[in-house]
Design a protein around this motif. Structure first.
Motif, PDB file in Angstrom:
ATOM      1  N   GLY A  87       0.965  -1.188   0.007  1.00  0.00           N
ATOM      2  CA  GLY A  87       0.441  -0.183  -0.007  1.00  0.00           C
ATOM      3  C   GLY A  87       0.723   0.653   0.230  1.00  0.00           C
TER       4      GLY A  87
ATOM      5  N   GLY B 210       0.826   4.126  -1.465  1.00  0.00           N
ATOM      6  CA  GLY B 210       0.701   5.242  -2.043  1.00  0.00           C
ATOM      7  C   GLY B 210       1.466   6.487  -3.085  1.00  0.00           C
TER       8      GLY B 210
ATOM      9  N   ASP C 188       0.570  -1.299  -4.797  1.00  0.00           N
ATOM     10  CA  ASP C 188      -0.457  -0.186  -4.366  1.00  0.00           C
ATOM     11  C   ASP C 188      -1.510  -1.136  -5.245  1.00  0.00           C
ATOM     12  OD1 ASP C 188      -0.598   1.952  -2.483  1.00  0.00           O
ATOM     13  OD2 ASP C 188      -2.974   1.906  -4.179  1.00  0.00           O
ATOM     14  N   ALA C 189      -2.599  -0.691  -5.071  1.00  0.00           N
ATOM     15  CA  ALA C 189      -3.525  -0.741  -5.813  1.00  0.00           C
ATOM     16  C   ALA C 189      -4.083  -0.172  -7.260  1.00  0.00           C
ATOM     17  CB  ALA C 189      -5.365  -1.242  -5.038  1.00  0.00           C
TER      18      ALA C 189
ATOM     19  N   ASP D 152      -3.156  -6.076  -5.434  1.00  0.00           N
ATOM     20  CA  ASP D 152      -3.710  -6.344  -4.341  1.00  0.00           C
ATOM     21  C   ASP D 152      -2.823  -6.952  -2.934  1.00  0.00           C
ATOM     22  OD1 ASP D 152      -5.604  -6.674  -2.161  1.00  0.00           O
ATOM     23  OD2 ASP D 152      -7.125  -7.914  -3.897  1.00  0.00           O
ATOM     24  N   ILE D 153      -3.231  -5.958  -1.535  1.00  0.00           N
ATOM     25  CA  ILE D 153      -2.404  -6.892  -0.567  1.00  0.00           C
ATOM     26  C   ILE D 153      -2.894  -8.028  -0.491  1.00  0.00           C
ATOM     27  CG2 ILE D 153      -4.485  -5.605   0.755  1.00  0.00           C
ATOM     28  CD1 ILE D 153      -2.035  -4.048   2.621  1.00  0.00           C
TER      29      ILE D 153
ATOM     30  N   HIS E 207       2.494   0.807   5.962  1.00  0.00           N
ATOM     31  CA  HIS E 207       2.719   2.567   6.659  1.00  0.00           C
ATOM     32  C   HIS E 207       0.665   3.126   6.498  1.00  0.00           C
ATOM     33  CE1 HIS E 207       3.195   6.154   7.593  1.00  0.00           C
ATOM     34  NE2 HIS E 207       3.866   6.214   8.141  1.00  0.00           N
TER      35      HIS E 207
ATOM     36  N   TYR F 230      -7.960   0.620   6.547  1.00  0.00           N
ATOM     37  CA  TYR F 230      -8.703   1.072   5.154  1.00  0.00           C
ATOM     38  C   TYR F 230      -9.560  -0.902   4.857  1.00  0.00           C
ATOM     39  CZ  TYR F 230      -7.096   5.513   4.518  1.00  0.00           C
ATOM     40  OH  TYR F 230      -6.533   6.811   3.981  1.00  0.00           O
TER      41      TYR F 230
HETATM   42  C1  LIG Z   1      -3.341   6.506   2.893  1.00  0.00           C
HETATM   43  S1  LIG Z   1      -2.281   5.559   1.839  1.00  0.00           S
HETATM   44  C2  LIG Z   1      -1.103   5.106   2.308  1.00  0.00           C
HETATM   45  C3  LIG Z   1       0.289   5.412   1.365  1.00  0.00           C
HETATM   46  C4  LIG Z   1       1.465   5.255   2.456  1.00  0.00           C
HETATM   47  N1  LIG Z   1       1.588   3.574   2.947  1.00  0.00           N
HETATM   48  C5  LIG Z   1       1.654   6.170   2.922  1.00  0.00           C
HETATM   49  O1  LIG Z   1       2.035   6.070   4.243  1.00  0.00           O
HETATM   50  O2  LIG Z   1       1.961   6.967   2.841  1.00  0.00           O
HETATM   51  C6  LIG Z   1      -3.021   3.724   1.347  1.00  0.00           C
HETATM   52  C7  LIG Z   1      -2.973   2.754   0.052  1.00  0.00           C
HETATM   53  O3  LIG Z   1      -3.361   1.492   0.283  1.00  0.00           O
HETATM   54  C8  LIG Z   1      -4.075   1.014  -0.399  1.00  0.00           C
HETATM   55  N2  LIG Z   1      -4.194   0.163  -1.045  1.00  0.00           N
HETATM   56  C9  LIG Z   1      -6.060   0.371  -0.224  1.00  0.00           C
HETATM   57  N3  LIG Z   1      -6.201  -1.306   0.059  1.00  0.00           N
HETATM   58  C10 LIG Z   1      -5.359  -2.082  -1.113  1.00  0.00           C
HETATM   59  C11 LIG Z   1      -5.587  -3.127  -1.329  1.00  0.00           C
HETATM   60  N4  LIG Z   1      -5.853  -3.813  -1.116  1.00  0.00           N
HETATM   61  N5  LIG Z   1      -3.775  -3.632  -2.053  1.00  0.00           N
HETATM   62  C12 LIG Z   1      -3.174  -3.133  -2.107  1.00  0.00           C
HETATM   63  N6  LIG Z   1      -3.410  -1.275  -1.653  1.00  0.00           N
HETATM   64  C13 LIG Z   1      -4.337  -1.074  -1.387  1.00  0.00           C
HETATM   65  C14 LIG Z   1      -3.826   2.818  -0.904  1.00  0.00           C
HETATM   66  O4  LIG Z   1      -4.421   2.696  -3.003  1.00  0.00           O
HETATM   67  C15 LIG Z   1      -4.096   3.763  -0.630  1.00  0.00           C
HETATM   68  O5  LIG Z   1      -2.916   4.253  -1.936  1.00  0.00           O
END
Ligand SMILES: C[S@@+](CC[C@H](N)C(=O)[O-])C[C@H]1O[C@@H](n2cnc3c(N)ncnc32)[C@H](O)[C@@H]1O
Length: 335
Positions: free
Chosen positions: A162, A164, A183-184, A210-211, A227, A232
């Motif tokens: 994730g 971001g 990241d998704a 996907d995570i 992080h 979410y």
């Molecule tokens: C608030 S952001 C945090 C980003 C980064 N880790 C940071 O702290 O700056 C949450 C991220 O999780 C990703 N995300 C949410 N669900 C996900 C999933 N099932 N698989 C992969 N990424 C996911 C979102 O696309 C987003 O970019």
């Protein structure tokens, strides 16, 4: 990932594939970071079918790796096997060669366009994000705690789940031999790509995925960072179990999220599903995933405001030691 030797025939194929003007220019461009077919088409001024044909040959010769990100495909210089013959060749090329100079100039223009697109994406989200940021400790304080929790232990293979905008990769990427962000969201990955390029971290890999089904083999990473992502998710425990499977023996998962809170409005305004996590809960999930909780820490919010959030940090550690590998625990299959 361990470097491997190239066989004689692989080396021959690789050298043949590289020995053509456009393909050598493509290799020189990819040495500076991941690019899509349309980036390369724009930089090299050739038709998309021609560029795709050259890329196909380079991928077949294992000089270049391809990965999909939604409707797009990205290409990067491979790190192993015959590709290791090519990096030194590229590094010895004359930077002032007119072709290479022109390619570099157009690459810089393509990156500028991407950075502008990323900025406008951020400008739309910024009001909500700034509101969230004002509710918890400043990022610099959280990041200092992240570095402290990780200590000086060397990192070989880092995965940021994730990722971001790639902030954790910017903080930790240069410590690792290989660093990957997953990241998704394609939009987020575009921002991450622009940020990493700006920071000169061009060898970091970004993957869309996907995570819950991370596209990596087991026993691959010695540090995984999650992080501000778990809140979410519908099923954070499952995400942690998946992450644990990717760890090599003795590997670590660093989780940063919120302590339990009652700011229900974050569900509506920020798409949060979970209102923070207790250390008790996190320890139970880590145990279930086969990890020990080596460290748990809370970072208090700034003094005085209302609706404040405590940031929590947990470090899970794989119980297997390096000497257990590849004789891993029976329920932890070795890839
Ligand atoms: C608030 S952001 C945090 C980003 C980064 N880790 C940071 O702290 O700056 C949450 C991220 O999780 C990703 N995300 C949410 N669900 C996900 C999933 N099932 N698989 C992969 N990424 C996911 C979102 O696309 C987003 O970019």
């Amino acid at each position: 990932m361990e470097a491997t030797h190239a066989s004689f025939s692989e080396a021959l194929e690789a050298l043949k594939a590289a020995a053509e003007e456009t393909r050598l220019r493509i290799l020189a461009l990819l040495a500076q970071g991941e690019l899509s077919v349309s980036d390369l088409t724009e930089i090299l001024g050739q038709s998309q079918p021609r560029i795709s044909r050259h890329l196909k040959l380079l991928v077949e010769a294992e000089l270049v790796e391809r990965h999909r990100e939604g409707a797009w495909a990205f290409f990067r210089l491979a790190e192993t096997g015959a590709a290791r013959l090519i990096r030194p060749v590229i590094e010895t090329l004359d930077r002032d060669d007119p072709h290479l100079f022109a390619d570099r100039t157009r690459l810089a223009a393509v990156r500028r366009q991407r950075a502008q697109a990323a900025q406008s994406f951020f400008a739309r989200l910024a009001p909500q994000w700034d509101r969230l940021r004002s509710l918890h400790a400043p990022e610099a304080v959280v990041e200092a705690a992240v570095l402290e929790a990780l200590g000086g232990k060397p990192v070989r293979n880092l995965l940021d789940l994730g990722t971001g905008t790639g902030r954790m990769l910017q903080l930790l990427g240069s410590r690792a031999i290989r660093a990957v962000g997953l990241d998704a969201s394609h939009a987020m990955l575009s921002v991450a790509r622009a940020n990493l390029e700006k920071a000169g971290l061009t060898r970091i890999e970004l993957r869309q995925g996907d995570i819950y089904a991370p596209p990596f083999p087991r026993n691959t990473f010695d540090l995984i960072v999650v992080h501000q992502v778990l809140h979410y998710l519908d099923d954070p425990a499952r995400a942690l179990r998946e992450a644990a499977q990717l760890l090599c023996p003795g590997g670590r998962v660093l989780i940063v999220d919120f302590a339990p809170h009652n700011l229900e409005f974050l569900r509506e305004t920020q798409a949060h599903r979970r209102l923070g996590f207790s250390t008790e809960q996190m320890k139970a999930w880590l145990t279930e995933a086969g990890l020990d909780c080596a460290c748990a820490r809370e970072i208090a919010p700034p003094q005085g405001g209302e609706n404040q959030l405590t940031v929590s940090l947990w470090l899970g550690e794989d119980r297997r030691t390096l000497t257990d590998w590849p004789l891993a625990a029976p329920n932890r299959e070795v890839a």
